[in-house]
Design an enzyme around this catalytic site. Structure first.
Site, PDB file in Angstrom:
ATOM      1  N   GLY A  20       0.809  -1.203   0.000  1.00  0.00           N
ATOM      2  CA  GLY A  20       0.000   0.000   0.000  1.00  0.00           C
ATOM      3  C   GLY A  20       0.848   1.261   0.000  1.00  0.00           C
ATOM      4  N   ARG A  24       7.273   1.851   0.995  1.00  0.00           N
ATOM      5  CA  ARG A  24       7.554   0.435   1.216  1.00  0.00           C
ATOM      6  C   ARG A  24       7.897  -0.230  -0.123  1.00  0.00           C
ATOM      7  NH1 ARG A  24       3.167  -2.295   4.654  1.00  0.00           N
ATOM      8  NH2 ARG A  24       4.020  -0.797   6.146  1.00  0.00           N
ATOM      9  N   ARG A  43       1.572  11.061  -8.961  1.00  0.00           N
ATOM     10  CA  ARG A  43       0.942  11.325  -7.669  1.00  0.00           C
ATOM     11  C   ARG A  43       1.747  10.775  -6.497  1.00  0.00           C
ATOM     12  NH1 ARG A  43      -5.402  11.822  -8.007  1.00  0.00           N
ATOM     13  NH2 ARG A  43      -5.673  12.455 -10.169  1.00  0.00           N
ATOM     14  N   SER A  90       0.546  -4.835   5.759  1.00  0.00           N
ATOM     15  CA  SER A  90       0.338  -5.095   7.178  1.00  0.00           C
ATOM     16  C   SER A  90      -1.137  -5.360   7.437  1.00  0.00           C
ATOM     17  CB  SER A  90       0.822  -3.907   8.010  1.00  0.00           C
ATOM     18  OG  SER A  90       0.141  -2.722   7.614  1.00  0.00           O
ATOM     19  N   ARG A 217       9.923  -3.185  12.135  1.00  0.00           N
ATOM     20  CA  ARG A 217       9.000  -3.465  11.036  1.00  0.00           C
ATOM     21  C   ARG A 217       9.712  -3.936   9.782  1.00  0.00           C
ATOM     22  NH1 ARG A 217       3.396  -0.718  11.083  1.00  0.00           N
ATOM     23  NH2 ARG A 217       3.043  -0.461  13.309  1.00  0.00           N
TER      24      ARG A 217
END
Length: 234
Positions: A20, A24, A43, A90, A217
């Site tokens: 998402g 990442r 964008r 996640s 993470r």
């Protein structure tokens, strides 16, 4: 080039990983792929193409929620020829035996509604993962020191939910975790004859309130990227 993806013909691989978060996507591409090129920054939704073990792979950010995912998945499939789409993201754990840092392989994705809901009218379509990808991901997870669960998840377009009664029913019916995109991805893959799967890291837990510290993470998210890549090319 499409409205939301600025890549040129041939710059998008048939295998696409969909986090998402665009940053990442950047991290995963720079960490796992060779010969990486930025192919989209429209964008600020970053997309990269490179190779993994000699196989062409694109890692494209998809944004938050099913409406955003739907835009990118539609364009990737219809305009760029993507055939295998794996969400890497996640999720919130919903069962007591599912812990933070665990991996969930989403066999099915329950949802209250998605951008595709109007197509089905009174029918409750049941979106599910591609069986071959699911099997390959389960096998790949055995080579990594991470606890993995296979089962149903819940895709919600409401991040700040105010329906504890709904969460209670999800838990009651064995739903492993909640996220925001997989149900629409699975529906689009079924519509266009593609392969899809969601490989999810449990970053927080709805029952215990535990959350994965930010400094831990990357390592945990790396497990799901490795599983996704191994599954795609099994």
């Amino acid at each position: 080039m499409t409205i939301h993806i600025g890549a040129k013909p041939g710059e998008i691989a048939e295998t696409v990983l969909l986090p998402g978060d665009p940053y990442r996507a950047k991290w995963a591409a720079e960490t796992f792929l060779d010969n990486v090129s930025l192919v989209n920054d429209v964008r600020g939704m970053l997309g990269y193409t490179g190779t993994w073990n000699g196989n062409a792979v694109t890692i494209q950010g998809s944004g938050m929620g099913m409406p955003s995912l739907s835009i990118y998945a539609n364009e990737l499939i219809k305009d760029f020829g993507a055939r295998t789409l794996i969400r890497i993201g996640s999720c919130g754990g919903m069962q007591a035996h599912v812990n933070v840092r665990d991996i969930i392989l989403a066999m099915t994705a329950t949802t209250v509604g998605s951008p595709s809901q109007s197509i089905f009218k009174e029918v409750n379509f049941a979106p599910c993962a591609n069986w071959g990808l699911l099997q390959a991901a389960a096998k790949a997870s055995q080579s990594i020191d991470v606890t993995t669960h296979v089962g149903g998840i819940y895709s919600s377009d409401t991040f700040y939910a105010e329906r504890p009664d709904l969460d209670e029913q999800m838990v009651r019916h064995g739903i492993l975790g909640v996220e925001m995109e997989a149900a629409e991805l699975y529906t689009l893959a079924a519509r266009y004859g593609c392969r899809s799967l969601a490989v999810l890291t449990v970053s927080d837990h709805l029952q215990t309130g535990e959350a994965l510290p930010s400094d831990q993470r990357e390592r945990s998210f790396g497990d799901m990227v490795e599983i996704a890549l191994k599954a795609a090319f099994a």
